[in-house]
Design a protein around this motif. Structure first.
Motif, mmCIF file in Angstrom:
data_model
loop_
_atom_site.group_PDB
_atom_site.id
_atom_site.type_symbol
_atom_site.label_atom_id
_atom_site.label_comp_id
_atom_site.label_asym_id
_atom_site.label_seq_id
_atom_site.Cartn_x
_atom_site.Cartn_y
_atom_site.Cartn_z
ATOM 1 N N LYS A 52 0.833 -1.202 0.000
ATOM 2 C CA LYS A 52 0.000 0.000 0.000
ATOM 3 C C LYS A 52 0.871 1.256 0.000
ATOM 4 O O LYS A 52 0.545 2.241 -0.665
ATOM 5 C CB LYS A 52 -0.939 -0.005 1.204
ATOM 6 N N MET A 53 1.979 1.235 0.754
ATOM 7 C CA MET A 53 2.912 2.359 0.738
ATOM 8 C C MET A 53 3.453 2.583 -0.670
ATOM 9 O O MET A 53 3.536 3.720 -1.156
ATOM 10 C CB MET A 53 4.086 2.095 1.685
ATOM 11 N N ILE A 54 3.826 1.502 -1.322
ATOM 12 C CA ILE A 54 4.390 1.587 -2.671
ATOM 13 C C ILE A 54 3.390 2.215 -3.632
ATOM 14 O O ILE A 54 3.727 3.122 -4.403
ATOM 15 C CB ILE A 54 4.813 0.189 -3.159
ATOM 16 N N TYR A 81 9.285 7.556 8.614
ATOM 17 C CA TYR A 81 8.304 6.640 9.207
ATOM 18 C C TYR A 81 6.914 7.271 9.285
ATOM 19 O O TYR A 81 5.903 6.608 9.023
ATOM 20 C CB TYR A 81 8.753 6.223 10.615
ATOM 21 N N ASP A 82 6.853 8.549 9.660
ATOM 22 C CA ASP A 82 5.553 9.194 9.821
ATOM 23 C C ASP A 82 4.819 9.276 8.489
ATOM 24 O O ASP A 82 3.627 8.979 8.406
ATOM 25 C CB ASP A 82 5.737 10.590 10.417
ATOM 26 N N VAL A 83 5.521 9.684 7.442
ATOM 27 C CA VAL A 83 4.888 9.807 6.132
ATOM 28 C C VAL A 83 4.413 8.447 5.634
ATOM 29 O O VAL A 83 3.278 8.303 5.152
ATOM 30 C CB VAL A 83 5.858 10.444 5.118
ATOM 31 N N LEU A 84 5.250 7.438 5.728
ATOM 32 C CA LEU A 84 4.895 6.125 5.193
ATOM 33 C C LEU A 84 3.804 5.436 6.001
ATOM 34 O O LEU A 84 2.948 4.746 5.435
ATOM 35 C CB LEU A 84 6.134 5.235 5.131
ATOM 36 N N CYS A 85 3.806 5.642 7.313
ATOM 37 C CA CYS A 85 2.883 4.890 8.169
ATOM 38 C C CYS A 85 1.630 5.666 8.562
ATOM 39 O O CYS A 85 0.571 5.058 8.761
ATOM 40 C CB CYS A 85 3.601 4.446 9.446
ATOM 41 N N SER A 86 1.723 6.982 8.698
ATOM 42 C CA SER A 86 0.631 7.734 9.316
ATOM 43 C C SER A 86 -0.121 8.656 8.375
ATOM 44 O O SER A 86 -1.082 9.313 8.789
ATOM 45 C CB SER A 86 1.168 8.562 10.497
#
Length: 211
Positions: free
Chosen positions: A27-29, A80-85
């Motif tokens: 989903k991040m990709i 981490y914040d951008v990719l996860c949150s």
């Protein structure tokens, strides 16, 4: 920015790394059109390539052709914040606002002290500062006409800010302003914007010193 003890740094990075590993990387990709392979996700931040291990969550940067684990707390936590949150489908509005226009609460870190110290470093160096902005992929802007330097800089390929600088004179100190897209908080938490401020100003200062 407040100093973070080594122990606290390691603890917070560990927590964020473990959280990253729980998220759907596919989903991040798709969300950010990330370059990737079987081992890593790749993300450019301030014109420098980072990679995130898909098995350990470790964030690395390339130096001299060799990958090293990133020791910059602000950079690691921003990644981490951008990719996860970030929200499921983040999209820029195209409208710009100062930081206080995004503020959800009445209390936040004082950016004036940070801006003031860098403003003094950029004073009488508008040529070097303009070149530093261009080195980061910045596009010079003509509005506002009063600004000595005004550049739209991609923090991430999909997330720009507008950096503005006014030289000081006998009456006024040098002034820095950073404008954010009104949908910035769809990409990262409010606190992370301060990490971005620190990263951007530090990189601009480093590049000014080289020009």
């Amino acid at each position: 920015m407040a100093e973070i003890s080594t122990g606290n740094y390691e603890k917070q990075v560990y927590i964020a790394r473990e959280l990253f590993l729980k998220y759907d990387q596919e989903k991040m990709i798709r969300k950010f059109a990330l370059a990737h392979d079987a081992e890593f996700l790749y993300l450019e931040l301030l014109h420098e390539l980072c990679r995130i291990s898909r098995s350990t969550g470790t964030v690395e940067q390339q130096r001299g052709g060799v990958w090293h684990q990133c020791a910059n707390y602000e950079l690691v936590m921003t990644v981490y914040d951008v990719l996860c949150s970030s929200v499921p489908h983040p999209k820029l509005s195209g409208e710009w606002t100062p930081l206080y226009g995004l503020q959800a609460t009445m209390s936040s870190p004082n950016q004036d002290k940070l801006f003031g110290s860098y403003g003094a470093r950029f004073q009488d160096r508008t040529r070097q500062l303009s070149q530093a902005c261009r080195t980061l992929g910045g596009e010079m802007q003509s509005v506002p006409k009063s600004a000595d330097v005004c550049s739209r800089i991609p923090i991430l390929p999909f997330f720009p800010v507008i950096f503005q600088f006014w030289e000081g004179d006998e009456e006024f100190a040098p002034k820095i302003m950073i404008l954010w897209d009104k949908k910035a908080l769809d990409f990262m938490h409010f606190e992370t914007l301060y990490y971005v401020i620190g990263l951007l100003l530090q990189r601009l200062a480093e590049l000014c010193d080289k020009n």
